[in-house]
Design a protein around this motif. Structure first.
Motif, PDB file in Angstrom:
ATOM      1  N   ILE A 117       0.833  -1.199   0.000  1.00 47.80           N
ATOM      2  CA  ILE A 117       0.000   0.000   0.000  1.00 47.80           C
ATOM      3  C   ILE A 117       0.870   1.253   0.000  1.00 47.80           C
ATOM      4  O   ILE A 117       1.965   1.277   0.589  1.00 47.80           O
ATOM      5  CB  ILE A 117      -0.944   0.009   1.227  1.00 47.80           C
ATOM      6  N   ASP A 118       0.426   2.296  -0.677  1.00 50.03           N
ATOM      7  CA  ASP A 118       1.136   3.566  -0.662  1.00 50.03           C
ATOM      8  C   ASP A 118       1.249   4.062   0.778  1.00 50.03           C
ATOM      9  O   ASP A 118       0.245   4.170   1.487  1.00 50.03           O
ATOM     10  CB  ASP A 118       0.385   4.591  -1.521  1.00 50.03           C
ATOM     11  N   GLN A 119       2.452   4.365   1.226  1.00 49.60           N
ATOM     12  CA  GLN A 119       2.672   4.704   2.625  1.00 49.60           C
ATOM     13  C   GLN A 119       1.924   5.960   3.036  1.00 49.60           C
ATOM     14  O   GLN A 119       1.388   6.051   4.150  1.00 49.60           O
ATOM     15  CB  GLN A 119       4.171   4.872   2.895  1.00 49.60           C
ATOM     16  N   LEU A 122      -1.681   5.059   3.642  1.00 56.19           N
ATOM     17  CA  LEU A 122      -1.821   4.327   4.897  1.00 56.19           C
ATOM     18  C   LEU A 122      -1.727   5.275   6.088  1.00 56.19           C
ATOM     19  O   LEU A 122      -2.557   5.227   7.013  1.00 56.19           O
ATOM     20  CB  LEU A 122      -0.743   3.246   4.994  1.00 56.19           C
ATOM     21  N   ASP A 123      -0.724   6.149   6.090  1.00 57.85           N
ATOM     22  CA  ASP A 123      -0.532   7.076   7.204  1.00 57.85           C
ATOM     23  C   ASP A 123      -1.738   7.986   7.404  1.00 57.85           C
ATOM     24  O   ASP A 123      -2.105   8.319   8.537  1.00 57.85           O
ATOM     25  CB  ASP A 123       0.713   7.939   6.960  1.00 57.85           C
ATOM     26  N   ALA A 124      -2.368   8.395   6.307  1.00 58.65           N
ATOM     27  CA  ALA A 124      -3.508   9.307   6.391  1.00 58.65           C
ATOM     28  C   ALA A 124      -4.727   8.628   7.001  1.00 58.65           C
ATOM     29  O   ALA A 124      -5.537   9.277   7.687  1.00 58.65           O
ATOM     30  CB  ALA A 124      -3.849   9.846   5.006  1.00 58.65           C
ATOM     31  N   MET A 153       4.156  -1.756   8.118  1.00 57.93           N
ATOM     32  CA  MET A 153       2.757  -1.508   8.433  1.00 57.93           C
ATOM     33  C   MET A 153       2.518  -1.501   9.940  1.00 57.93           C
ATOM     34  O   MET A 153       1.797  -0.647  10.462  1.00 57.93           O
ATOM     35  CB  MET A 153       1.870  -2.570   7.770  1.00 57.93           C
ATOM     36  N   LEU A 154       3.123  -2.451  10.635  1.00 61.59           N
ATOM     37  CA  LEU A 154       2.952  -2.527  12.085  1.00 61.59           C
ATOM     38  C   LEU A 154       3.552  -1.306  12.768  1.00 61.59           C
ATOM     39  O   LEU A 154       2.977  -0.759  13.715  1.00 61.59           O
ATOM     40  CB  LEU A 154       3.588  -3.804  12.622  1.00 61.59           C
ATOM     41  N   SER A 155       4.707  -0.876  12.301  1.00 60.06           N
ATOM     42  CA  SER A 155       5.355   0.298  12.876  1.00 60.06           C
ATOM     43  C   SER A 155       4.497   1.545  12.688  1.00 60.06           C
ATOM     44  O   SER A 155       4.304   2.331  13.621  1.00 60.06           O
ATOM     45  CB  SER A 155       6.732   0.496  12.224  1.00 60.06           C
TER      46      SER A 155
END
Length: 301
Positions: A117-119, A122-124, A153-155
């Motif tokens: 997934i585009d980081q 994901l962050d948003a 992803m977990l981080s």
């Protein structure tokens, strides 16, 4: 207080903001309006009214601002959608500390995501998710746990206050759900014990909050064995303070035929799980897409 406005012909971002006494820049940011300010007739805009705002000073960080107001970093992210779950700030930037609104209630939100997934995407989303479920830990031809590259992803999830959930499926190295691998696990007790041990080890080592099991394309004769397997997992997870979810394809009848449905005994699976997720998206590719129907003539395409 929150208002939902439906754009009508001739309205602009500035005219709408003016009519509600709102900041047009914040209205645009909260609704991802493009820099051109273009709106479409029928488009809905959410209008929220800040109770308290903060102008970023040189040297301040999200952490220092959140601490100064006694709120969590996650709350600060959730009240400032334009941040996109990132930490970068610029002096003079206006952040919302609180809004004039009351919560309607509580909700638990889970999101699935692939490791690629585009980081930024994901962050948003993470500040708004209760759980993140990386997709997926599969099963090898020998019945062992097929690993997943989920470190990043977990981080990201933990940094943004989102709890990770381990996802277990019968996905193979080739990316396909495999009926034979499900049968292997459900009919060989020694092999199943080895797999369960690997699952528990992964849950504990990687800090997952629980397990989501998704065995698709099960023949009817494996339905009882699947429920027994889930019961076994739930007992072990419960002793560790972890939960068990199960994903189910949507059924309209207990007698519904087809490999996607026959191996899922809703009552038995529900009794063996802490929660069940209905995969309603299955309808999207199992049946034709929805199309126009005339109320008068009753005709459909």
């Amino acid at each position: 207080m929150m208002i939902v406005h439906v754009v009508t012909s001739g309205e602009t971002l500035y005219s709408i903001a003016s009519s509600y006494g709102a900041d047009p820049a914040r209205l645009a940011a909260d609704n991802a309006v493009p820099a051109s300010g273009a709106l479409a007739v029928g488009q809905t805009l959410v209008i929220r009214f800040p109770r308290q705002v903060h102008a970023v000073q040189p040297g301040e960080t999200l952490y220092s601002i959140a601490a100064a107001y006694g709120i969590s970093l996650r709350q600060l992210w959730r009240r400032n959608w334009p941040l996109g779950g990132q930490e970068h700030l610029t002096p003079g930037q206006i952040l919302v500390i609180s809004y004039f609104e009351e919560k309607l209630g509580t909700a638990v939100l889970n999101g699935y995501a692939y490791p690629f997934i585009d980081q930024a995407l994901l962050d948003a989303q993470l500040p708004y998710l209760t759980y993140l479920t990386p997709f997926t830990y599969g099963i090898t031809a020998e019945g062992d746990l097929l690993p997943l590259a989920d470190d990043q992803m977990l981080s990201a999830a933990r940094q943004r206050g989102t709890r990770p959930v381990m996802h277990l499926s019968t996905l193979t190295e080739d990316g396909q759900f495999d009926t034979e691998r499900a049968a292997l696990v459900l009919t060989d007790d020694a092999l199943q014990s080895r797999l369960v041990s690997q699952i528990i080890q992964t849950l504990r080592y990687r800090g997952y909050a629980g397990l989501d099991v998704d065995f698709e394309y099960l023949p009817g004769h494996l339905a009882a064995a699947y429920a027994v397997f889930l019961n076994r997992l739930r007992r072990m997870l419960s002793s560790l303070g972890l939960f068990l979810w199960t994903a189910l394809a949507p059924k309209t009848s207990a007698l519904q035929r087809g490999l996607l449905y026959e191996g899922h005994d809703y009552a038995a699976v529900g009794a063996a799980s802490d929660a069940v997720l209905l995969m309603t998206y299955e309808w999207g590719y199992t049946y034709p897409p929805p199309c126009y129907r005339s109320p008068a003539a009753g005709a459909s395409c």
